[in-house]
Design a protein around this motif. Sequence first.
Motif, mmCIF file in Angstrom:
data_model
loop_
_atom_site.group_PDB
_atom_site.id
_atom_site.type_symbol
_atom_site.label_atom_id
_atom_site.label_comp_id
_atom_site.label_asym_id
_atom_site.label_seq_id
_atom_site.Cartn_x
_atom_site.Cartn_y
_atom_site.Cartn_z
ATOM 1 N N SER A 19 0.801 -1.218 0.000
ATOM 2 C CA SER A 19 0.000 0.000 0.000
ATOM 3 C C SER A 19 0.837 1.273 0.000
ATOM 4 C CB SER A 19 -0.936 0.012 1.215
ATOM 5 O OG SER A 19 -0.193 -0.002 2.419
ATOM 6 N N LYS A 35 -0.853 6.153 6.420
ATOM 7 C CA LYS A 35 -1.548 5.243 5.515
ATOM 8 C C LYS A 35 -2.649 6.026 4.818
ATOM 9 C CE LYS A 35 -0.264 0.841 7.351
ATOM 10 N NZ LYS A 35 -0.683 -0.562 7.538
ATOM 11 N N ALA A 39 -4.918 4.254 -1.361
ATOM 12 C CA ALA A 39 -4.080 3.083 -1.645
ATOM 13 C C ALA A 39 -4.821 1.790 -1.349
ATOM 14 C CB ALA A 39 -2.811 3.132 -0.800
ATOM 15 N N GLY A 40 -4.614 0.800 -2.198
ATOM 16 C CA GLY A 40 -5.086 -0.548 -1.934
ATOM 17 C C GLY A 40 -6.560 -0.614 -1.592
ATOM 18 N N GLN A 41 -6.857 -1.098 -0.381
ATOM 19 C CA GLN A 41 -8.232 -1.271 0.056
ATOM 20 C C GLN A 41 -8.877 0.027 0.532
ATOM 21 O OE1 GLN A 41 -10.177 -4.154 -0.060
ATOM 22 N NE2 GLN A 41 -8.508 -4.784 -1.379
ATOM 23 N N THR A 45 -9.318 -0.253 5.044
ATOM 24 C CA THR A 45 -8.069 -0.571 5.727
ATOM 25 C C THR A 45 -7.844 0.364 6.902
ATOM 26 O OG1 THR A 45 -7.067 -1.448 3.710
ATOM 27 C CG2 THR A 45 -5.569 -0.726 5.436
ATOM 28 N N LEU A 87 -0.375 8.621 -5.653
ATOM 29 C CA LEU A 87 -0.966 8.218 -4.379
ATOM 30 C C LEU A 87 -1.379 9.431 -3.562
ATOM 31 C CD1 LEU A 87 -1.659 6.016 -2.328
ATOM 32 C CD2 LEU A 87 0.706 6.128 -1.525
ATOM 33 N N SER A 91 -5.321 10.894 -2.328
ATOM 34 C CA SER A 91 -5.555 10.770 -0.885
ATOM 35 C C SER A 91 -5.765 12.099 -0.188
ATOM 36 C CB SER A 91 -4.372 10.032 -0.238
ATOM 37 O OG SER A 91 -4.157 8.777 -0.833
ATOM 38 N N ASP A 152 0.240 -2.664 11.742
ATOM 39 C CA ASP A 152 -0.420 -3.103 10.506
ATOM 40 C C ASP A 152 -1.611 -4.019 10.771
ATOM 41 O OD1 ASP A 152 1.335 -1.609 9.080
ATOM 42 O OD2 ASP A 152 2.552 -3.273 8.358
ATOM 43 N N HIS A 267 -2.979 -7.075 -3.021
ATOM 44 C CA HIS A 267 -2.495 -5.750 -2.667
ATOM 45 C C HIS A 267 -1.147 -5.783 -1.954
ATOM 46 C CE1 HIS A 267 -5.864 -3.459 -4.101
ATOM 47 N NE2 HIS A 267 -6.656 -4.391 -3.624
ATOM 48 N N TRP A 271 4.525 -2.522 -5.653
ATOM 49 C CA TRP A 271 3.994 -1.265 -6.172
ATOM 50 C C TRP A 271 4.595 -1.027 -7.569
ATOM 51 C CZ3 TRP A 271 0.383 1.814 -3.977
ATOM 52 C CH2 TRP A 271 0.188 3.060 -4.553
ATOM 53 N N THR A 275 -5.012 2.263 -7.596
ATOM 54 C CA THR A 275 -5.417 3.091 -6.468
ATOM 55 C C THR A 275 -6.829 3.576 -6.675
ATOM 56 O OG1 THR A 275 -4.745 5.200 -7.448
ATOM 57 C CG2 THR A 275 -3.039 3.949 -6.277
#
Length: 284
Positions: A19, A35, A39-41, A45, A87, A91, A152, A267, A271, A275
């Motif tokens: 991520s 985080k 990103a990712g989920q 997340t 990213l 975000s 995490d 995921h 990288w 996204t």
Amino acid sequence: MLEEVVATRYVTPLREGGSLPGIVEADDLGTYVMKFTGAGQGRKTLVAEVICGQLARRLGLRVPELVTIQLDPVIGLGEPDQEVQELLKASGGLNLGMDYLPGSIGFDPLAYAMDSEEAGRVVWFDAVINNVDRSWRNPNMLVWHGEPWLIDHGATMIWHHNWPGVQASTAKPYDASDHVLASFRPDVRAAAADLAPLVTEDLLTEVAADVPDEWLVDEPGFDSADALRRAYVDALLPRAATVHERITLGERTEQAPSRAPGWLTDHLAPWPHATKHDAKDGSE
């Protein structure tokens, strides 16, 4: 409610995971592992990080302090790495930060000892939240000032990716055979006796209240953020009471592939990966 800070400088990406979290500095003069919602989920997340991280802290387990971080995407304009730029653009707004532990190193079960009582508390907690990502392959633990710290928790509470199946999912056993602490003979029954009574409806309600509304809106099947918070409480409360009866410790599957679900392993790929920003653009 989590303290809110504002990101003032993006320092560097952390490329160990899929991520692409990053180290940032904030207006409170703190340094955080950030985080990102893009990103990712995405925000699920971050929801898992807050609920599980705050629950662990309330139970006396070591988890870095959590904050929410306001991010202005303009910070990314000077980044030479295109993936980092994308990213950060994806975000903008409220993201999650974890207190950076300078000088910490990864936990290695061959290098560090842990008694069965403490190992049992961690394994029991991971069973409650159904953590599929604290294995010997990927410990997600740090050693800082000689003590183990848990990090995490994004790959937990898998049921929140499929709320209609929540009852069946939360009733499932927890296979701890590949858990990073399995070799320390974790005393999960003693942990349950000590910790399960602490996991009350009031405690879980307080923990869920730490999740920002904007990470909970527009969830199918729920008409409000509070209704979704209630669903997390209803899922975790009965599991905490009885999951110790369904924890199994068998032979470690050294040559087998990870038992983590596909949505997680996808995921964890190197990288770059898709996204939230990509999805909005219609690209994958």
